[in-house]
Design an enzyme around this catalytic site. Sequence first.
Site, PDB file in Angstrom:
ATOM      1  N   GLY A  14      28.060 -56.483  21.564  1.00 59.03           N
ATOM      2  CA  GLY A  14      28.564 -55.127  21.824  1.00 59.03           C
ATOM      3  C   GLY A  14      29.588 -54.728  20.777  1.00 59.03           C
ATOM      4  N   ARG A  24      37.558 -54.487   7.135  1.00 61.44           N
ATOM      5  CA  ARG A  24      38.380 -54.005   6.015  1.00 61.44           C
ATOM      6  C   ARG A  24      39.452 -55.037   5.653  1.00 61.44           C
ATOM      7  NH1 ARG A  24      43.344 -51.606   6.304  1.00 61.44           N
ATOM      8  NH2 ARG A  24      43.963 -50.074   4.715  1.00 61.44           N
ATOM      9  N   VAL A  27      37.895 -58.075   3.890  1.00 58.49           N
ATOM     10  CA  VAL A  27      37.484 -57.772   2.508  1.00 58.49           C
ATOM     11  C   VAL A  27      38.714 -57.690   1.587  1.00 58.49           C
ATOM     12  CG1 VAL A  27      36.410 -56.015   1.020  1.00 58.49           C
ATOM     13  CG2 VAL A  27      35.347 -56.627   3.207  1.00 58.49           C
ATOM     14  N   SER A 108      28.109 -64.175  20.835  1.00 61.44           N
ATOM     15  CA  SER A 108      28.132 -64.268  19.366  1.00 61.44           C
ATOM     16  C   SER A 108      28.801 -65.558  18.924  1.00 61.44           C
ATOM     17  CB  SER A 108      28.891 -63.079  18.780  1.00 61.44           C
ATOM     18  OG  SER A 108      28.306 -61.884  19.230  1.00 61.44           O
ATOM     19  N   THR A 129      35.388 -57.540  21.408  1.00 61.10           N
ATOM     20  CA  THR A 129      34.669 -57.045  22.588  1.00 61.10           C
ATOM     21  C   THR A 129      35.649 -56.273  23.459  1.00 61.10           C
ATOM     22  OG1 THR A 129      33.713 -57.687  24.709  1.00 61.10           O
ATOM     23  CG2 THR A 129      34.941 -59.389  23.591  1.00 61.10           C
ATOM     24  N   ASP A 131      35.501 -56.061  26.526  1.00 65.14           N
ATOM     25  CA  ASP A 131      35.563 -56.659  27.874  1.00 65.14           C
ATOM     26  C   ASP A 131      36.751 -57.594  28.108  1.00 65.14           C
ATOM     27  OD1 ASP A 131      33.180 -55.348  28.376  1.00 65.14           O
ATOM     28  OD2 ASP A 131      31.945 -57.044  27.753  1.00 65.14           O
ATOM     29  N   ARG A 166      40.269 -35.255  47.380  1.00 63.21           N
ATOM     30  CA  ARG A 166      39.137 -36.179  47.443  1.00 63.21           C
ATOM     31  C   ARG A 166      39.518 -37.579  46.947  1.00 63.21           C
ATOM     32  NH1 ARG A 166      35.104 -32.030  44.484  1.00 63.21           N
ATOM     33  NH2 ARG A 166      34.324 -30.981  46.342  1.00 63.21           N
ATOM     34  N   ALA A 190      46.016 -46.196  39.845  1.00 70.61           N
ATOM     35  CA  ALA A 190      44.924 -46.204  40.828  1.00 70.61           C
ATOM     36  C   ALA A 190      45.405 -46.730  42.179  1.00 70.61           C
ATOM     37  CB  ALA A 190      43.785 -47.082  40.318  1.00 70.61           C
ATOM     38  N   GLU A 226      32.461 -53.065  36.795  1.00 73.67           N
ATOM     39  CA  GLU A 226      30.988 -53.106  36.943  1.00 73.67           C
ATOM     40  C   GLU A 226      30.490 -54.452  37.464  1.00 73.67           C
ATOM     41  OE1 GLU A 226      28.992 -52.524  33.160  1.00 73.67           O
ATOM     42  OE2 GLU A 226      30.117 -54.137  32.201  1.00 73.67           O
TER      43      GLU A 226
HETATM   44  P1  ADP Z   1      28.637 -60.753  22.859  1.00 66.54           P
HETATM   45  O1  ADP Z   1      28.858 -61.492  21.599  1.00 66.54           O
HETATM   46  O2  ADP Z   1      29.240 -59.383  22.840  1.00 66.54           O
HETATM   47  O3  ADP Z   1      28.995 -61.585  24.077  1.00 66.54           O
HETATM   48  P2  ADP Z   1      25.796 -61.249  23.436  1.00 66.54           P
HETATM   49  O4  ADP Z   1      26.092 -62.146  24.585  1.00 66.54           O
HETATM   50  O5  ADP Z   1      24.716 -60.249  23.579  1.00 66.54           O
HETATM   51  O6  ADP Z   1      27.071 -60.419  22.952  1.00 66.54           O
HETATM   52  O7  ADP Z   1      25.450 -62.198  22.191  1.00 66.54           O
HETATM   53  C1  ADP Z   1      25.189 -61.636  20.921  1.00 66.54           C
HETATM   54  C2  ADP Z   1      24.146 -62.458  20.205  1.00 66.54           C
HETATM   55  O8  ADP Z   1      24.617 -63.795  19.988  1.00 66.54           O
HETATM   56  C3  ADP Z   1      22.834 -62.661  20.961  1.00 66.54           C
HETATM   57  O9  ADP Z   1      21.985 -61.545  20.877  1.00 66.54           O
HETATM   58  C4  ADP Z   1      22.255 -63.860  20.186  1.00 66.54           C
HETATM   59  O10 ADP Z   1      21.735 -63.428  18.964  1.00 66.54           O
HETATM   60  C5  ADP Z   1      23.503 -64.674  19.912  1.00 66.54           C
HETATM   61  N1  ADP Z   1      23.650 -65.776  20.900  1.00 66.54           N
HETATM   62  C6  ADP Z   1      24.134 -65.686  22.143  1.00 66.54           C
HETATM   63  N2  ADP Z   1      24.120 -66.882  22.778  1.00 66.54           N
HETATM   64  C7  ADP Z   1      23.584 -67.767  21.890  1.00 66.54           C
HETATM   65  C8  ADP Z   1      23.271 -69.163  21.912  1.00 66.54           C
HETATM   66  N3  ADP Z   1      23.532 -69.915  22.992  1.00 66.54           N
HETATM   67  N4  ADP Z   1      22.720 -69.726  20.801  1.00 66.54           N
HETATM   68  C9  ADP Z   1      22.449 -68.969  19.718  1.00 66.54           C
HETATM   69  N5  ADP Z   1      22.714 -67.650  19.628  1.00 66.54           N
HETATM   70  C10 ADP Z   1      23.274 -67.041  20.680  1.00 66.54           C
END
Ligand code: ADP
Length: 325
Positions: A14, A24, A27, A108, A129, A131, A166, A190, A226
Amino acid sequence: MARRERIAILTSGGDAPGMNAAIRGIVRCASSEGIECFGVEDGYTGLINGNLRSLDSRSVSNTIQKGGTILCTSRCPEFLEYEYRNKAYNVLSAYNIDALIVIGGNGSFAGMNQFSKDFNFPCFGIPGTIDNDLSYTDFTLGFDTAVNTVVSAINNIRDTMTAHNRACIIEVMGRHCGDIALYSGLSGGAEIILVPEMKLDINGIVKKLQKYRIKGKNSSIIILAEGVCSCIDLKEKILAKDNSIEIRTVKLGYLQRGGTPSMFDRVFACRCAEKAIELIINKEYLSRVIGIKDNKIFDMDTDKALQLESKFDYELYNIAQKLSN
Ligand code: ADP
């Protein structure tokens, strides 16, 4: 003459405000150390497909204030398979890349860690992220900006809820983590904050809303993470107990992801970038992630970081409970 060191940067999973500030920062810090940078387009997908471009200080001008990611991002299920990670390794070898920086979340980092182990390749993670669901660090890039966006939405929704007497359920992001709900709920005033880390008590919510009505509160804001359930489900559960409560729902959705990064996220991004380059220059580690604890930037082993338990702030949750009366 020894060739210049080369690094690659990618954003994955995400997108989050502050990712561009981190790119930036990397780099420019790299450039001042004589290190060459390549940007990988579309996260791990671009790494597998060899979609790299050279980045210099000028190519990241005018990006610190931009949300999203100039390198684009993706979910890449192929990266879970060795065969595709091997393709990615061959791409990095062909470009003579010495280290990889991944800006992303939990998934990731899991991918990065596996890749580093497969090929003994130096990899460094910057937490990006909204989150805030990485346990090893107090904050992740984009979280502060996202919370500010939610707070501003609460302010607007509060006006109209007050005008009509409301209650409103505002559903916010966070996947399995309640931090966006907790921080935005507390700072947006809230009345009720619902997070996946606490058991959902519908009777308790209905009693609170009835009590607020008797006490003369002319609006009630319920912030719903969520990870608990959808705002529609929650509304139904509340009305099943008391259908005289006037209640509306708003799912904020993707508006929480975008926008110009806050001061905190920009400064945090710059500090993480500087740390990543320091780690690359020191050549001590194969797989490290960068974080922030008590306003100090630190790095730690990726395996250890990913094994840490959730860090939900129960103290902050209790303060929010006290202030919502
Ligand atoms: P975030 O990094 O925001 O948590 P995701 O959970 O969708 O997002 O993970 C992003 C990407 O990381 C996945 O689409 C995949 O390419 C890679 N990834 C996630 N888990 C693994 C794993 N156990 N081994 C290898 N690649 C992974």
